[in-house]
Design an enzyme around this catalytic site. Structure first.
Site, mmCIF file in Angstrom:
data_model
loop_
_atom_site.group_PDB
_atom_site.id
_atom_site.type_symbol
_atom_site.label_atom_id
_atom_site.label_comp_id
_atom_site.label_asym_id
_atom_site.label_seq_id
_atom_site.Cartn_x
_atom_site.Cartn_y
_atom_site.Cartn_z
ATOM 1 N N LEU A 1 0.490 -1.342 0.357
ATOM 2 C CA LEU A 1 0.142 0.140 0.474
ATOM 3 C C LEU A 1 1.247 1.181 -0.055
ATOM 4 O O LEU A 1 1.827 1.240 0.361
ATOM 5 C CB LEU A 1 -0.893 0.098 1.631
ATOM 6 C CG LEU A 1 -2.036 -1.133 1.415
ATOM 7 C CD1 LEU A 1 -2.472 -0.810 2.827
ATOM 8 C CD2 LEU A 1 -2.877 -0.820 0.073
ATOM 9 N N SER B 1 20.206 11.897 -16.815
ATOM 10 C CA SER B 1 20.045 13.481 -15.705
ATOM 11 C C SER B 1 18.547 13.699 -15.398
ATOM 12 O O SER B 1 18.804 14.886 -15.422
ATOM 13 C CB SER B 1 21.739 14.413 -16.518
ATOM 14 O OG SER B 1 21.302 14.702 -17.699
ATOM 15 N N ILE C 1 15.420 11.532 -11.162
ATOM 16 C CA ILE C 1 15.980 9.890 -10.643
ATOM 17 C C ILE C 1 17.446 10.399 -10.479
ATOM 18 O O ILE C 1 18.485 9.438 -9.724
ATOM 19 C CB ILE C 1 15.265 9.207 -10.746
ATOM 20 C CG1 ILE C 1 14.014 9.016 -10.833
ATOM 21 C CG2 ILE C 1 16.374 7.535 -10.166
ATOM 22 C CD1 ILE C 1 13.271 7.920 -11.202
ATOM 23 N N HIS D 1 10.413 39.101 6.378
ATOM 24 C CA HIS D 1 11.605 39.299 6.121
ATOM 25 C C HIS D 1 12.812 38.938 7.553
ATOM 26 O O HIS D 1 11.714 38.976 8.502
ATOM 27 C CB HIS D 1 12.015 40.596 6.150
ATOM 28 C CG HIS D 1 14.093 41.509 6.049
ATOM 29 N ND1 HIS D 1 14.868 40.491 5.286
ATOM 30 C CD2 HIS D 1 14.439 41.470 7.259
ATOM 31 C CE1 HIS D 1 15.662 41.042 5.916
ATOM 32 N NE2 HIS D 1 15.632 41.733 7.115
#
Length: 471
Positions: free
Chosen positions: A38, A180, A183, A450
């Site tokens: 699952l 590239s 993954i 900020h």
């Protein structure tokens, strides 16, 4: 007598189990069929356990650079077995979480191999026994698997897919990564941080080729600086798998062929949809020329009552895209069964973000600068560097940038592209903006807190219109 449902979902990955939950929330009687675990590949062998691995590598990286933060860490080392054990524990926890969600939502789980045998009928086989289920609607969510390279078929010993790379029998010393995309780059980043000598080979003219060209160029420089060898425009001509190493012939972009010897190879060249042996041909469901199931905007196939979601359908092949499709399909099914309170919407792939969890991270949504121009837009582009952000400097993460692409005529946000620390968390701000069809005016007047990395998002928008404040 066969168990009867309003909806049966074939596959319990992030698309399948979410579809089942949403359908149950809408009052449907739901069953779900799963042949292995699952949660599917994502929770058990993909998205989540890989992030656990990458987190360990990230912390190891920071420990090795403790002096940059005024700290000292001595005699540090990495225990690959312990790192993998933690990753598998995370996967197990999430698998148990999905099991709980199925019970909570009163979804009946049928473990076994599922196969369509007729319209509205599914056979589930396990341990030599078969049960027959029936449903008014069926969602196919069988996902995909790693694509093999004919010259380098994975054996789990010297040549790996992503699945082998997550539970390695040993630590690579010299690793070749073929491909590239997300993954490939994530595993290249992980094993490089863990101490392997890593080479990445990519057929296209740049790494992470689906990303904006500026992101690709920045990432290549960053990974090269970290010690990873990058070969673009390159081809793997021959692979000879031995007992103790893998010998590879590589052709570079200039046509020169060199011999390389590697301890291990990871093949990360894409995926193949899991459409075999699930009975598609028996019920007339049509795949496209790449064998993905064709669907419309509401995830309907060409056969009434049969739907498909996730990696078994077209790109982008992302877990969050599958989950969203699961909700769309569940709501469309509920509506078809008479629920007038749901209003499913079609998927807009332009608003689906993509994230790559290498170091530095990559995140993007919408059109790249080049694709926007190819689509006929006259664009305004803004870029703001991490080095101009106080929080980034304080974190010691001053490498990267945020780039935004706008339609000059309307101010519509066409795309956003980021590379740097925590950008996979930042990108959702732009995703919300695109979903709400925001323009530069709303983004400019939004107040960003900020000190945060998110201020760079604001500055990038301002930069596109010549108004950047800190650059």
């Amino acid at each position: 007598m066969a168990d009867s449902y309003d909806l049966i979902v074939l596959g319990s990955g992030p698309g399948g189990y979410v579809a089942a939950i949403r359908a149950a929330q809408l009052g449907l009687k739901v069953g779900i069929v799963e042949r292995e675990n699952l949660g599917g590949i994502c929770l058990n062998w993909g998205c989540i356990p890989t992030k656990a691995l990458l987190r360990s590598a990230e912390i190891f990286h920071y420990m090795q650079h403790a002096s940059a933060y005024g700290l000292a860490a001595e005699k540090i080392s990495a225990d690959l077995d312990a790192v993998v054990k933690r990753s598998r524990g995370v996967a197990k926890q999430l698998n148990q979480g999905v099991t709980h969600l199925m019970k909570k939502n009163k979804i009946t789980v049928h473990m076994g191999e599922g196969k369509l045998i007729a319209k509205g009928k599914l056979a589930v086989s396990k341990d030599g026994k078969t049960e027959e289920l029936s449903a008014k609607h069926i969602i196919i969510a069988t996902g995909a698997r790693a694509r093999d390279l004919p010259a380098a078929r994975a054996d789990g010993k010297r040549i790996w897919t992503y699945r082998h790379a997550m539970t390695p029998p040993e630590m690579p010393t010299k690793l070749l990564v073929i491909g590239s995309g997300a993954i490939g780059i994530e595993f290249a980043s992980f094993y490089n941080d863990m101490g392997a000598e890593v080479t990445v080979v990519e057929m296209m003219d740049r790494i992470v080729p689906v990303e904006d060209a500026d992101v690709s160029a920045f990432l290549e420089k960053a990974l090269t600086k970290q010690g990873i060898k990058i070969m673009t425009g390159a081809k793997v001509q021959e692979v000879r798998n031995g007992e103790t190493d893998v010998q590879v012939k590589l052709q570079d972009k200039g046509g020169a062929v060199t011999d390389g010897v590697f301890s291990h190879v990871i093949v990360a060249i894409g995926i193949v949809p899991n459409v075999e042996n699930i009975g598609l041909e028996d019920v007339g469901v049509e795949p496209d020329k790449r064998f993905h199931i064709k669907t419309d905007g509401l995830c309907r196939t060409n056969v009434d009552g049969i739907w498909a979601i996730g990696d078994v359908t077209g790109p982008p092949w992302l877990a969050h895209k599958a989950s969203h499709e699961g909700v769309i399909a569940a709501e469309a099914i509920a509506q078809a069964l008479g629920n007038k309170d749901v209003h499913p919407h079609e998927m807009d792939v332009r608003n689906i973000p993509g994230c790559t969890y290498c170091h530095p991270q990559i995140a993007s949504v919408g059109l790249t600068e080049a694709s926007a121009k190819e689509a006929g837009y006259k664009v305004k582009v803004g870029t703001f560097p991490f080095i101009g952000n106080g929080k980034a400097i304080a974190l010691g993460e001053a490498e990267g940038f945020v780039k935004t692409v706008f339609d000059e005529a309307t101010g519509e946000l066409l795309g956003a592209h980021m590379i740097g620390a925590e950008v996979t968390e930042l990108i959702q701000g732009y995703v919300v903006g695109k979903t709400l069809e925001t323009t530069e005016a709303e983004l400019m007047t939004t107040v960003f807190p900020h000190p945060t990395l998110s201020e760079m998002m604001h500055e990038s928008v301002l930069s596109a219109y010549g108004r950047a404040l800190h650059m």
